[in-house]
Design a protein around this motif. Structure first.
Motif, mmCIF file in Angstrom:
data_model
loop_
_atom_site.group_PDB
_atom_site.id
_atom_site.type_symbol
_atom_site.label_atom_id
_atom_site.label_comp_id
_atom_site.label_asym_id
_atom_site.label_seq_id
_atom_site.Cartn_x
_atom_site.Cartn_y
_atom_site.Cartn_z
ATOM 1 N N SER A 219 5.460 6.380 8.919
ATOM 2 C CA SER A 219 6.178 5.515 8.267
ATOM 3 C C SER A 219 5.267 3.765 8.222
ATOM 4 O O SER A 219 5.168 3.932 9.768
ATOM 5 C CB SER A 219 7.716 5.338 9.358
ATOM 6 N N PRO A 220 5.275 3.535 7.305
ATOM 7 C CA PRO A 220 4.792 1.688 7.647
ATOM 8 C C PRO A 220 5.491 0.954 8.641
ATOM 9 O O PRO A 220 5.123 0.360 9.604
ATOM 10 C CB PRO A 220 4.661 1.330 6.796
ATOM 11 N N ILE A 221 6.421 1.036 8.802
ATOM 12 C CA ILE A 221 7.806 0.524 9.698
ATOM 13 C C ILE A 221 6.991 1.077 11.098
ATOM 14 O O ILE A 221 7.462 -0.018 12.144
ATOM 15 C CB ILE A 221 9.383 0.549 9.328
ATOM 16 N N LYS A 222 7.519 2.328 11.591
ATOM 17 C CA LYS A 222 6.722 2.944 12.596
ATOM 18 C C LYS A 222 5.522 2.385 12.718
ATOM 19 O O LYS A 222 5.483 2.093 14.460
ATOM 20 C CB LYS A 222 7.518 4.449 12.639
ATOM 21 N N TYR A 223 4.427 2.231 12.486
ATOM 22 C CA TYR A 223 3.063 2.268 13.316
ATOM 23 C C TYR A 223 3.339 0.648 12.857
ATOM 24 O O TYR A 223 2.228 0.985 14.074
ATOM 25 C CB TYR A 223 2.082 3.133 11.868
ATOM 26 N N LEU A 224 3.696 -0.349 11.288
ATOM 27 C CA LEU A 224 3.243 -1.481 11.945
ATOM 28 C C LEU A 224 4.127 -2.093 12.112
ATOM 29 O O LEU A 224 3.801 -3.234 12.980
ATOM 30 C CB LEU A 224 3.053 -2.165 10.065
ATOM 31 N N VAL A 225 5.603 -2.279 12.186
ATOM 32 C CA VAL A 225 7.084 -3.248 12.397
ATOM 33 C C VAL A 225 6.972 -3.002 13.927
ATOM 34 O O VAL A 225 6.797 -3.830 14.417
ATOM 35 C CB VAL A 225 7.703 -3.141 11.416
ATOM 36 N N VAL A 226 7.674 -2.122 14.411
ATOM 37 C CA VAL A 226 7.564 -1.593 15.381
ATOM 38 C C VAL A 226 6.968 -2.307 17.047
ATOM 39 O O VAL A 226 7.861 -3.025 17.581
ATOM 40 C CB VAL A 226 8.250 -0.272 15.973
ATOM 41 N N PRO A 227 5.495 -1.677 16.736
ATOM 42 C CA PRO A 227 4.850 -2.193 17.917
ATOM 43 C C PRO A 227 5.056 -4.044 18.018
ATOM 44 O O PRO A 227 4.978 -4.770 19.202
ATOM 45 C CB PRO A 227 3.116 -1.910 17.687
ATOM 46 N N ARG A 228 4.908 -4.371 16.513
ATOM 47 C CA ARG A 228 4.449 -6.138 16.383
ATOM 48 C C ARG A 228 6.214 -6.800 16.716
ATOM 49 O O ARG A 228 6.702 -7.249 17.036
ATOM 50 C CB ARG A 228 4.344 -6.671 15.136
#
Length: 256
Positions: free
Chosen positions: A138-147
C-alpha cells in the motif's frame, strides 16, 4: 460573457470540491493504515530525522528573531503608556498561543512540505508508486503514514523549541537592549497558563497533519514529468500555508 464567467466559476468550484473530497479520503485512509499492523518503524524514524532534527536550526532561528522583533515593536508602544513591564506577558502569550505554532508550521510547510511533494511527485511520474501497488504494498501505508506521524508528532515539539527561543530572544532584547527590568519581564510570564501552551501545541499538531496530507496528496496526483513536479510542489506549499492560516482562525475560536 456572463455565461463564460459562470462556466469557469462552476468548473473551478467543481475542481475544488473534487480535490477536497479526495483529500479527505486520503486523510481517512491514512488514519486506517496508521493503526493497522505491521508498522513501518524504520520509515517513521527516518522521517522523524528528516522532518524534526534537520528542521530544528531554522525553527530556532525563526523563533528567536520573532521574539526579538515582537519586543522591539511592543516596547515603543508600551512606553507611551508607561507599561513596559507588561512586555513579558505579551511575548509569552503571543509565542505560545499564536506565533510559535503558526510560524513553525509555515516554515515546515515550505521546507518539509515541498520536499515531501517533490519526492512523492518524482516517484509518481517515474511509476515507482505503481510498482509498489504491483507488489501488493500500500503506497499510503508505506509512504504517507510515516510522514503523517512524523509531522503530527514533531511539529508540537518543534513549536516548544520555537516558543522557548522566542521568549529567550525577547528577554535578551527587552532587558539587555531596551532596559526593561529583568524581574518584571520574568514575573509577568506567570500569566501564561499551561492551557495556553497546550492549546498552542494542539494547533501545531493539526497544522502538522495538514502539511503531511496536502503534501502527500499533491505528490500522488502529480503528472507531466519534471515540470509537473515543480508545479505540484508550488501548489502544495501555497495550499498548505492557506489551510494553516484558515484553520488557525477556527482553532483559535474553538480553543480560546
Amino acid at each position: 460573457m456572463f455565461a463564460h464567467f459562470l462556466y469557469f466559476l462552476g468548473r473551478y468550484c467543481f475542481k475544488a470540491v473534487n480535490h477536497a473530497g479526495r483529500l479527505f479520503m486520503l486523510f481517512f485512509d491514512t488514519l486506517y493504515w496508521m493503526v493497522t499492523p505491521p508498522y513501518e518503524r524504520k520509515n517513521i524514524s527516518d522521517q522523524m530525522v528528516k522532518i524534526g532534527i534537520k528542521s530544528l536550526p531554522v525553527v530556532l532561528i525563526t523563533g528567536a528573531f520573532t521574539g526579538m522583533v515582537l519586543v522591539v515593536q511592543t516596547y515603543y508602544q508600551f512606553r507611551r503608556l508607561s507599561v513596559e513591564s507588561g512586555i513579558g506577558a505579551v511575548v509569552g502569550f503571543s509565542m505560545t498561543r499564536e506565533l510559535g505554532p503558526v510560524l513553525t508550521a509555515l516554515i515546515l510547510a515550505g521546507r518539509v512540505g515541498a520536499a515531501i511533494t517533490a519526492e512523492l511527485g518524482t516517484m509518481k511520474v517515474t511509476e515507482q508508486i505503481d510498482a509498489l501497488e504491483s507488489l501488493a504494498v500500500s503506497p499510503i501505508k508505506y509512504l504517507v503514514v510515516p510522514r503523517f506521524i512524523a509531522c503530527m508528532t514533531l511539529l508540537p515539539i518543534l513549536t516548544v523549541f520555537s516558543d522557548f527561543m522566542g521568549i529567550i530572544g525577547g528577554y535578551f532584547v527587552g532587558v539587555k537592549m531596551m532596559g526593561v527590568h529583568g524581574a518584571f519581564f520574568l514575573n509577568n510570564l506567570k500569566f501564561v497558563n499551561p492551557s495556553d501552551i497546550i492549546n498552542g501545541l494542539i494547533k501545531a499538531s493539526v497544522f502538522g497533519m495538514i502539511i503531511a496530507i496536502v503534501s502527500c496528496y499533491r505528490g500522488f496526483i502529480t503528472t507531466g514529468g519534471a515540470e509537473g513536479v515543480g508545479r505540484s510542489t508550488t501548489i502544495s506549499v501555497v495550499a498548505s500555508c492557506m489551510l494553516i492560516l484558515v484553520s488557525d482562525f477556527f482553532l483559535s475560536v474553538a480553543l480560546f
